[in-house]
Design an enzyme around this catalytic site. Sequence first.
Site, PDB file in Angstrom:
ATOM      1  N   ASP A   1      -0.966  19.008  33.462  1.00  0.00           N
ATOM      2  CA  ASP A   1      -1.949  18.442  34.568  1.00  0.00           C
ATOM      3  C   ASP A   1      -0.791  17.907  35.267  1.00  0.00           C
ATOM      4  OD1 ASP A   1      -1.172  16.462  32.337  1.00  0.00           O
ATOM      5  OD2 ASP A   1      -2.531  14.976  33.444  1.00  0.00           O
TER       6      ASP A   1
ATOM      7  N   GLU B   1      -2.259  14.215  30.700  1.00  0.00           N
ATOM      8  CA  GLU B   1      -1.253  12.964  30.524  1.00  0.00           C
ATOM      9  C   GLU B   1      -1.233  11.969  31.779  1.00  0.00           C
ATOM     10  OE1 GLU B   1       2.442  10.717  31.128  1.00  0.00           O
ATOM     11  OE2 GLU B   1       1.417  12.229  32.823  1.00  0.00           O
TER      12      GLU B   1
HETATM   13 ZN    ZN Z   1       4.634  13.361  33.839  1.00  0.00          ZN
END
Ligand code: ZN
Length: 456
Positions: A88, A152
Amino acid sequence: MIDFYNEVLKEKENLLTDLKTLCQIPSVLDKSTAKGNQPFGAGCRQALDAMLAIGKRDGFVTDDVDGYAGSIDIGEGEDVFGILGHLDVVPVNKTGWNYPQFDATLDGDRLYGRGVADDKGPLLAAYYAAKIVNRMQFDRRYKMRVIFGCDEENGSSCVDYYFKHRPYPAMGFTPDADFPVVYGEKAISQYTLSGDFSQHDIIGIYGGKRFNVVPSVAEAYLKGDVKDYEASFKAFLAQYSLKGMIGKEGNVVKLLVNGRSAHGSMPQKGINAVVYLCHYLNSISKNALVDFVDRYFFEDTSGKALGIANEGRLGTTTVNLGVLNYKEGHAQIKLDIRYSDELTHKKLQETLMSHAKEVGFNEKHNDTDALYVDPNSELVTKLHASYVEYTNDHDHHPQVIGGGTYAKEMPNCVAFGAEFPGRDNHMHEDNETILLDELLKSTAIYAKALYDLIKK
Ligand SMILES: [Zn+2]
């Protein structure tokens, strides 16, 4: 001796093609398209499919854990060596980019595009490293597992889910921070203090937006006239070499102080506008709130006055007062506290609240554990040796930081690259970039490290 850099050069075009494929997918959290097996939306799902397809294309066994995260197993071995990256990315601004945002564009010696440095580039570097190592004939202790999360940037719920459903690798690294290697990260506690305070002359105080940023501007609204405060306020600004202003807004007096922003893990590098403003207010008004801020935070970012200062194996305690809002007698303060793990979460809470309760504060908080891997362990020493071999950099040593990398999600895991010391890859900013040669060098560093760590 194996020349891993030379092996990486043979894969350069393939690596760039795969990086382009991944970067062309806008894998930004999108709740509007979240459903079933795409909990973070269509873009993240598409990036996960693309990475899994790369693994299948290369003949490896892949695993899709319900769209939260996935993995690719490379080689054979009794135990698993993990590599943890993420697919992501953070959103992009529409303007401000000189290159297509969702692509990997090579211009001169640099690649540009969202994700080239955080974290699609480094993740692929580690994947190619594992692939290169796997082609070599040698006896192994570990199989390599490249794990990629899809959340994340928004709290890492991806790997929480992944590790609820899959076992932890024996050890590993995450290519999502800095070289040379980060073997320790402080514990982090974020506190929200709330309480009611009688107002007297102070109508309102406002400064800061986030726990982990030093507020650069703070404002206060006071009863009375400009002339009541002007001389003392200007003397205060001069005494601390601060910029600010005083003026009338409606029928109240407005004060503004400018400080300097810094990351909340290094509050000593900033100038906290809220704390300075409260220092001034405490000199002209009787108010338990400003007295509290002045007493425990003025020119003290190490928690000394609070009694939580500590110099441990992960460094000194840091305290950032990130937000203060005071309106209609109600105050809210947000604190970001980072500390070495000789101080426990519980001891911190008891000590902090013994002072905060005295003035009527309640608290809500959130703790993140510290990370510590022995700097003399096989993992850290071999990662570092590999970095030194391909950079010849003997000046930068394994380090401890304020905390908060992806490595905390996995036991016996450390952050390892891929940003080089002194480099700014504009992660999370416009024109995110990485030097092509540093991406290739990272791949060679990862390959040597994996080879040395997994061989019998
Ligand atoms: Zn990162």
